[in-house]
Design a protein around this motif. Structure first.
Motif, PDB file in Angstrom:
ATOM      1  N   UNK A 135       0.968  -1.143   0.111  1.00 62.27           N
ATOM      2  CA  UNK A 135      -0.043  -0.161   0.004  1.00 62.27           C
ATOM      3  C   UNK A 135       1.105   1.176   0.074  1.00 62.27           C
ATOM      4  N   UNK A 136       0.565   2.179  -0.732  1.00 63.04           N
ATOM      5  CA  UNK A 136       1.340   3.468  -0.892  1.00 63.04           C
ATOM      6  C   UNK A 136       0.317   4.785  -0.835  1.00 63.04           C
ATOM      7  N   UNK A 137       0.466   5.694  -0.309  1.00 65.00           N
ATOM      8  CA  UNK A 137      -0.223   6.870  -0.048  1.00 65.00           C
ATOM      9  C   UNK A 137       0.393   8.026  -0.926  1.00 65.00           C
ATOM     10  N   UNK A 138      -0.355   8.921  -1.311  1.00 64.44           N
ATOM     11  CA  UNK A 138       0.060  10.151  -2.080  1.00 64.44           C
ATOM     12  C   UNK A 138      -0.807  11.427  -1.477  1.00 64.44           C
ATOM     13  N   UNK A 139       0.218  12.353  -1.176  1.00 61.98           N
ATOM     14  CA  UNK A 139      -0.508  13.730  -0.664  1.00 61.98           C
ATOM     15  C   UNK A 139      -1.082  14.530  -1.958  1.00 61.98           C
ATOM     16  N   UNK A 140      -2.134  14.367  -2.495  1.00 57.39           N
ATOM     17  CA  UNK A 140      -2.642  14.862  -3.816  1.00 57.39           C
ATOM     18  C   UNK A 140      -2.473  16.351  -3.725  1.00 57.39           C
ATOM     19  N   UNK A 141      -2.739  17.075  -2.609  1.00 62.15           N
ATOM     20  CA  UNK A 141      -2.807  18.518  -2.382  1.00 62.15           C
ATOM     21  C   UNK A 141      -1.194  19.044  -2.809  1.00 62.15           C
ATOM     22  N   UNK A 142      -0.219  18.306  -2.238  1.00 64.59           N
ATOM     23  CA  UNK A 142       1.039  18.585  -2.462  1.00 64.59           C
ATOM     24  C   UNK A 142       1.542  18.590  -3.838  1.00 64.59           C
ATOM     25  N   UNK A 143       0.917  17.325  -4.425  1.00 65.19           N
ATOM     26  CA  UNK A 143       1.364  17.139  -5.827  1.00 65.19           C
ATOM     27  C   UNK A 143       0.998  18.101  -6.785  1.00 65.19           C
ATOM     28  N   UNK A 144      -0.572  18.592  -6.681  1.00 63.82           N
ATOM     29  CA  UNK A 144      -1.223  19.571  -7.430  1.00 63.82           C
ATOM     30  C   UNK A 144      -0.319  20.940  -7.019  1.00 63.82           C
ATOM     31  N   UNK A 145      -0.199  21.254  -5.974  1.00 63.76           N
ATOM     32  CA  UNK A 145       0.430  22.489  -5.549  1.00 63.76           C
ATOM     33  C   UNK A 145       1.776  22.669  -6.117  1.00 63.76           C
ATOM     34  N   UNK A 146       2.400  21.651  -6.118  1.00 63.17           N
ATOM     35  CA  UNK A 146       3.981  21.561  -6.820  1.00 63.17           C
ATOM     36  C   UNK A 146       3.793  21.563  -8.376  1.00 63.17           C
ATOM     37  N   UNK A 147       2.788  21.340  -8.810  1.00 57.57           N
ATOM     38  CA  UNK A 147       2.751  21.167 -10.344  1.00 57.57           C
ATOM     39  C   UNK A 147       2.727  22.721 -11.148  1.00 57.57           C
ATOM     40  N   UNK A 148       3.932  22.646 -11.867  1.00 58.90           N
ATOM     41  CA  UNK A 148       4.015  23.945 -12.897  1.00 58.90           C
ATOM     42  C   UNK A 148       2.855  23.929 -13.738  1.00 58.90           C
ATOM     43  N   UNK A 149       2.415  23.055 -13.932  1.00 65.27           N
ATOM     44  CA  UNK A 149       1.273  23.266 -14.958  1.00 65.27           C
ATOM     45  C   UNK A 149      -0.029  23.914 -14.278  1.00 65.27           C
ATOM     46  N   UNK A 150      -0.288  23.710 -13.099  1.00 65.57           N
ATOM     47  CA  UNK A 150      -1.349  23.901 -12.230  1.00 65.57           C
ATOM     48  C   UNK A 150      -0.998  25.503 -12.151  1.00 65.57           C
TER      49      UNK A 150
END
Length: 143
Positions: free
Chosen positions: A25-40
């Motif tokens: 099992x893995x977990x991902x902090x989606x808010x962090x991934x989104x906020x770090x995205x240059x595209x976003x």
């Protein structure tokens, strides 16, 4: 009641040979991934500029209305600017949502690639899993 439900579930898992300990099992902090995205970040900056342009429509409408004394002309001016504002806002939101959906799909695809590469059986959003799982947030690389 709760105790019998727990015992029943435990019995089910034991009888089927299924145990959670075998699953990776893995977990991902989606808010962090989104906020770090240059595209976003780029999308949000462009969206803000376009929202500023929409605000100019309101400023222009107020200026034109303040110079008018005829009630019928004021109503026509309000309708003109309201229609212009609503049309541009609808197009802006449609474009923003389409581009955001494409970015979200890219993020999901990157998470799926990572899960397959590292043989994770499950990847949960970090916010929904109370305990456990390897945090792979920093290993998800999106634009």
């Amino acid at each position: 009641m709760k105790k019998s439900l727990f015992i029943s579930l435990l019995g089910f898992f034991l009888s089927t040979g299924y145990t959670l300990a075998e699953d990776s099992i893995a977990v991902v902090d989606l808010q962090k991934v989104v906020s770090n995205s240059s595209e976003v970040k780029q999308l949000n900056a462009e969206h803000q500029k376009k929202m500023d342009e929409l605000n100019k429509i309101i400023v222009n409408a107020r200026g034109e209305i303040s110079n008018e004394t005829d009630e019928n002309k004021i109503i026509k001016i309000e309708e003109k600017y309201t229609n212009e504002f609503n049309t541009k806002k609808a197009l802006l939101e449609k474009d923003y949502n389409a581009r955001l959906s494409a970015i979200e799909k890219n993020i999901r695809d990157e998470i799926a690639k990572k899960a397959q590469k590292d043989d994770y059986d499950y990847v949960f959003a970090k916010s929904v899993l109370l305990y456990g799982g390897k945090d792979i947030t920093d290993e998800i690389h999106v634009k």
